[in-house]
Enzyme design. Structure first.
Site, PDB file in Angstrom:
ATOM      1  N   ARG A 185       0.672  -1.247   0.070  1.00 18.94           N
ATOM      2  CA  ARG A 185       0.067  -0.110  -0.007  1.00 18.94           C
ATOM      3  C   ARG A 185       0.833   1.399   0.074  1.00 18.94           C
ATOM      4  NH1 ARG A 185      -5.333  -1.616   3.585  1.00 18.94           N
ATOM      5  NH2 ARG A 185      -6.615  -2.396   1.845  1.00 18.94           N
ATOM      6  N   LYS A 225     -18.667 -16.850   1.188  1.00 16.29           N
ATOM      7  CA  LYS A 225     -20.034 -16.270   1.548  1.00 16.29           C
ATOM      8  C   LYS A 225     -20.864 -15.887   0.207  1.00 16.29           C
ATOM      9  CE  LYS A 225     -20.117 -16.486   6.500  1.00 16.29           C
ATOM     10  NZ  LYS A 225     -20.388 -15.775   7.582  1.00 16.29           N
ATOM     11  N   GLY A 274     -12.881  -3.959   0.493  1.00 18.36           N
ATOM     12  CA  GLY A 274     -14.275  -3.439   0.882  1.00 18.36           C
ATOM     13  C   GLY A 274     -14.638  -2.464  -0.320  1.00 18.36           C
TER      14      GLY A 274
END
Ligand code: ADP
Ligand code: MG
Length: 415
Positions: A56, A218, A394
């Site tokens: 990053r 999921k 995200g």
């Protein structure tokens, strides 16, 4: 090198559409000697005060270099971890400042505060073309609360605002969103711009055939992405545990596989909607448990034993997904095909990563989003073989769900 590795220009945007202003829209006069306040995403993994992955930090270098080369005084803001609104030495950006100093040819100063007179003074004191990193923004209670008073304090640290923190763009915090309302110009950095160009192009005008490969644990976390992408793609290939929820919806035996029973109904609905565009794995790698990985064996999807679980797509599926990837012009991948942390259940994920790398070489646009998928690509050392590996797990998911990212929406628009 996530996000900056490919060294290719991002896809061009249609010129008649309003777009987020970029640091490249600023003139040399707007930068020289001026204090460029840059929100970066230096939320790196630490062990003690050792940085275990500086991806990053390196992803932010192009913007920082552009600014130092232009003679700006570069003032960096970032969060790190979850210090809950008060100073906590475990989350100090001090080690990040030292690493940044090694990566840059110009001096990097570290200031242990953010909203103080000291901090403001440092932004005036550093010579043009050099860098100061301020302390963790999440040491301040107003950061996550998006307190407008803090936003006004932060605005004193710069003459213009640049957001390059794609990984934090889905959060409306004082240093990502609030500040853009009080400090103008407010523009995107090169990394943020590249993220938006690749992900935006895939949604808006992908080169076709356009296929999406979705996996992960999921279905619940990905349902909005599936719904958003289904009408846009020519094909959607499913892997990971979420395949098992679809299998259950098809009435297949899934044994001990991870299934979300409360999502079976939704999976049925998606199957009906998608028709032939949705492909599920034809075969599965199964084992009695993850601990019994040495007993792993492939079975047809209709033959999953009742006392075993699917931990990866099978070899036939890996092959046919590879062929689909080879014929596509845009490939978007989110979510590993199996429990890639535990060999041999990494085989499916590795096969996808390699097929995508080969497709990139043949001129396809390949985009990887999602923290674990990016980690899998890094594990194969294939980051630079993809067109784009998103730095924001995200944030990229929310973008692909069609949600507005507050940190982007608050920036200036240009016609
Ligand atoms: P990303 O971070 O790329 O968005 P996710 O967080 O959705 O991906 O999913 C990654 C996780 O899914 C991994 O930890 C992996 O072990 C798990 N996973 C993938 N396939 C299976 C499976 N068949 N059974 C259990 N877990 C799985
Ligand atoms: Mg994940």
């Amino acid at each position: 090198m996530l996000g900056v590795s490919a060294g290719r220009e991002p896809p061009a945007e249609p010129s008649d559409v309003a777009r987020t202003a970029s640091v490249r829209d600023l003139s040399p006069a707007e930068l020289r000697g001026r204090r460029a306040l840059v929100r970066v995403d230096f939320n790196v993994p630490l062990e003690g005060n050792r940085i275990t992955d500086d991806t990053r930090i390196r992803a932010a270098l192009p913007t920082i270099r552009l600014l130092t080369d232009a003679g700006a005084r570069v003032v960096l803001l970032s969060h790190l971890g979850r210090p809950k609104g008060k100073p906590d030495a475990r989350f100090s950006l001090d080690p990040v400042a030292r690493r940044l100093g090694e990566l840059l040819p110009v001096p990097v100063r570290f200031v242990e505060t953010v909203d103080s007179d000291d901090a403001v003074r440092s932004t005036h004191e550093i010579p043009p073309g050099s860098v100061v990193l301020l302390e963790n923004t999440r040491f301040l209670p107003g950061e996550e609360a998006n307190d407008p008073r803090l936003a006004r304090e932060l605005a004193k640290l710069g003459d213009l605002f640049i957001n390059d923190a794609f990984g934090a763009a889905h959060r409306a915090h004082a240093s990502t969103e609030g500040i853009a309302h009080v400090l103008r110009p407010a523009v995107a950095g090169l990394l943020l711009e590249k993220e938006l160009a690749y992900l935006g192009q895939a949604l808006a005008e992908p080169r076709r055939p356009f296929i999406a490969i979705l996996g992960g644990a999921k279905i619940s976390g990905k349902i909005d992405v599936i719904a958003q992408l289904l009408p846009r793609v020519d094909g959607m290939l499913i892997g990971g545990a979420m395949a098992c929820t679809f299998y259950r919806a098809m009435g297949l035996e899934v044994g001990r596989s991870l299934v979300e029973p409360e999502r079976v109904f939704m999976a049925k609905d998606l199957l009906a909607q998608a028709g032939a565009r949705l492909t599920l794995p034809h075969d599965a790698m199964v084992a009695p448990s993850l601990q019994a990985a040495q007993q792993a064996h492939p079975v047809a999807r209709s033959a999953i034993p009742a006392n075993e679980a699917m931990y990866d797509i099978g070899p036939r599926t890996a092959e046919s997904y590879g062929r689909a990837i080879a014929t596509a012009r845009t490939i978007l991948w989110n979510g590993p095909m199996g429990v890639f942390e535990t060999p041999p259940f990494d085989a499916g994920t590795r096969a996808i990563a390699r097929a995508m790398a080969a497709a990139t070489g043949d001129g396809a646009v390949t985009i990887v989003g999602g923290g674990d998928s990016a980690a899998a690509v890094a594990q194969e050392a294939l980051e630079s073989a993809m067109s784009h590996v998103s730095t924001g797990g995200g944030a990229s998911l929310e973008f692909l769900e069609g949600k507005t990212l507050p940190g982007v929406a608050a920036l200036d628009q240009v016609a």
